[in-house]
Design a protein around this motif. Structure first.
Motif, PDB file in Angstrom:
ATOM      1  N   GLY A   1       0.747  -1.159   0.062  1.00 43.95           N
ATOM      2  CA  GLY A   1      -0.035   0.121  -0.043  1.00 43.95           C
ATOM      3  C   GLY A   1       0.952   1.189   0.141  1.00 43.95           C
ATOM      4  O   GLY A   1       0.337   2.154  -0.704  1.00 43.95           O
TER       5      GLY A   1
ATOM      6  N   ASP B   1      -6.613   7.200  -0.313  1.00 52.46           N
ATOM      7  CA  ASP B   1      -6.116   6.111   0.449  1.00 52.46           C
ATOM      8  C   ASP B   1      -6.998   5.115   0.887  1.00 52.46           C
ATOM      9  O   ASP B   1      -7.892   5.381   1.843  1.00 52.46           O
ATOM     10  CB  ASP B   1      -5.341   6.842   1.604  1.00 52.46           C
TER      11      ASP B   1
ATOM     12  N   SER C   1      -4.057  -1.314   0.036  1.00 55.48           N
ATOM     13  CA  SER C   1      -3.153  -2.016   0.694  1.00 55.48           C
ATOM     14  C   SER C   1      -3.837  -3.271   0.821  1.00 55.48           C
ATOM     15  O   SER C   1      -4.966  -3.519   1.515  1.00 55.48           O
ATOM     16  CB  SER C   1      -2.613  -1.656   1.887  1.00 55.48           C
TER      17      SER C   1
ATOM     18  N   LYS D   1      -6.028  -6.594   6.520  1.00 54.77           N
ATOM     19  CA  LYS D   1      -7.167  -5.722   5.793  1.00 54.77           C
ATOM     20  C   LYS D   1      -8.267  -6.600   5.251  1.00 54.77           C
ATOM     21  O   LYS D   1      -8.413  -7.535   5.378  1.00 54.77           O
ATOM     22  CB  LYS D   1      -6.568  -4.982   4.306  1.00 54.77           C
TER      23      LYS D   1
HETATM   24  C1  LIG Z   1      -4.512   4.111   5.923  1.00 52.20           C
HETATM   25  C2  LIG Z   1      -3.340   3.503   5.343  1.00 52.20           C
HETATM   26  N1  LIG Z   1      -2.271   3.810   4.209  1.00 52.20           N
HETATM   27  C3  LIG Z   1      -1.242   3.097   3.799  1.00 52.20           C
HETATM   28  C4  LIG Z   1      -1.153   1.891   4.425  1.00 52.20           C
HETATM   29  C5  LIG Z   1       0.120   1.173   3.968  1.00 52.20           C
HETATM   30  O1  LIG Z   1      -0.415  -0.151   3.206  1.00 52.20           O
HETATM   31  P1  LIG Z   1       0.939  -1.396   3.341  1.00 52.20           P
HETATM   32  O2  LIG Z   1       1.117  -1.726   4.850  1.00 52.20           O
HETATM   33  O3  LIG Z   1       0.447  -2.058   2.473  1.00 52.20           O
HETATM   34  O4  LIG Z   1       2.332  -0.622   2.784  1.00 52.20           O
HETATM   35  C6  LIG Z   1      -1.847   1.467   5.274  1.00 52.20           C
HETATM   36  C7  LIG Z   1      -1.746  -0.068   5.917  1.00 52.20           C
HETATM   37  O5  LIG Z   1      -0.910  -0.534   6.628  1.00 52.20           O
HETATM   38  C8  LIG Z   1      -2.934   2.150   6.130  1.00 52.20           C
HETATM   39  O6  LIG Z   1      -3.775   1.636   6.793  1.00 52.20           O
END
Ligand SMILES: Cc1ncc(COP(=O)(O)O)c(C=O)c1O
Length: 369
Positions: free
Chosen positions: A60, A161, A185, A190
């Protein structure tokens, strides 16, 4: 009773056989990256979200970071551009901005709705503002007509996001199809979670999609021809196969989350505990169920003694993190207060009604002290 915050073994076991079979097929196929399974998942997820394109990426954070980088490469956002971002978000939203040499402008939130405070938004805008990051935190849709009008009036790029809100609606459209690009993500916990890291960008913009796809693959526009200084950020075939199966159950899972949330909203006594405003009509997919209470740490301990696992999302807001000393003195009072009061109670599709009632009773009994 013992109710962990989230039991991923149980979540995966819901469709265990199908998942094991799909993984075994990938293992046996000898094809692990950039194959048919990623293509199929990208097509299915784009259709599900309601966008023309979906680009699978490694996680993500990369989805967010690559989106901003692509806008920069296309000349639509400049180095140093100011990006509006809610102050109460996970740090990844902010890392994507600073990693691209842009400046996060933290917007405090409304305590009831958890939306960005409209007055703060108006004050933050200037000629350097280039984009808004809209974070559907906790699974709550935070898009409104007023956001659309604000972005249009100020000529802002709108990036959603959607890491915590897979499947969420605003009216008839899914979040992450509402702005110019949506970032996802697939971290295991999730609503749509892989068996490792994964992410995606959804968009209707052909040029943006092609640029993100290239940058995520060393900058190659075609094999070994690098138009951009790219990186390696790809979704793999195992994760795509797993996600494709789980996608077919996502709406059912979200409905189960919504039913459990209704049990919480109906039965939790709102004495010391505060709940965010209730959102109807599929506008909340309850990735996280937050409660707010002054005696948060005491409550967390109390629930632990009763066998209930909880988490805090998030104890330190991005602007107060050690890695951002220049923003440590900013004052964002609502965000800072909520960081001290937030407690996430268990909510996931494998929970039973009895477990939800047990959590409610524990919360209510704490409030009698
Ligand atoms: C709101 C939000 N943005 C971005 C991310 C980043 O995703 P990732 O953990 O897959 O890098 C997350 C989750 O971890 C998130 O909850």
């Amino acid at each position: 009773m013992n109710i962990p915050y989230l039991d991923l073994k149980k979540v995966t076991a819901q469709h265990g056989e199908e998942i094991q079979k799909a993984v075994a097929e990938v293992v046996g196929s000898g094809w692990y990256l950039q194959g048919e399974r990623v293509k199929r998942f990208e097509a299915n997820y784009a259709r599900y979200i309601g966008t023309k394109h979906c680009i699978g990426v490694a996680n993500g954070l990369d989805a967010l970071m690559l989106t901003l980088k692509a806008y920069k490469e296309l000349g639509r956002l400049k180095e140093g551009a100011e990006i509006l971002v809610p102050a109460n978000t996970f740090i990844a939203t902010v890392l994507a901005i600073t990693e691209n040499g842009m400046k996060p402008v933290f917007i405090d939130i409304d305590e009831e709705t958890l939306d960005m405070d409209a007055t703060c938004l108006e004050k933050a805008i200037n000629e350097r503002t280039g984009a808004m990051m809209l974070v559907h935190l906790y699974g709550r849709c935070t898009y409104h007509e007023s956001i659309k009008q604000f972005c249009e009036a100020n000529n802002l790029i709108l990036i959603e996001d959607n890491a915590q809100a897979h499947g969420c609606f605003y009216k008839e459209r899914r979040t992450s199809s509402l702005g110019h690009a949506g970032c996802h993500s697939f971290y295991p916990g999730k609503n749509l979670g892989a068996l490792g890291d994964g992410g995606a960008v959804t968009t209707n913009d052909d040029e943006l999609a092609a640029t993100i796809r290239a940058i995520a693959n060393y900058g190659f526009e075609e094999k070994y021809v690098a138009r951009w200084q790219g990186r390696n950020s790809r979704l793999d075939e195992v994760q795509a196969a797993v996600l494709d199966i789980k996608l077919t159950y996502l709406d059912d899972d979200n409905r189960r989350r919504q039913a459990l949330a209704r049990t919480y909203y109906t039965n939790i006594n709102k004495g010391m505990v505060r709940l965010p405003s209730f959102l109807d009509g599929g506008q909340n997919v309850y990735h996280i169920f937050p409660v707010f209470i002054e005696r948060r740490d005491e409550l967390q301990l109390y629930l632990k003694e009763k066998g209930i696992g909880t988490l805090i999302h998030y104890p330190i807001p991005p602007h107060l993190q050690q890695c951002y000393p220049i923003w440590n003195k900013l004052q964002l009072p609502v965000t800072e207060r909520l960081a001290q009061q937030e407690l996430s109670i268990p909510l996931n599709p494998t929970m039973t009604d009895e477990e939800a009632i047990y959590v409610v009773e524990a919360l209510n009994s704490f409030q009698k002290f």
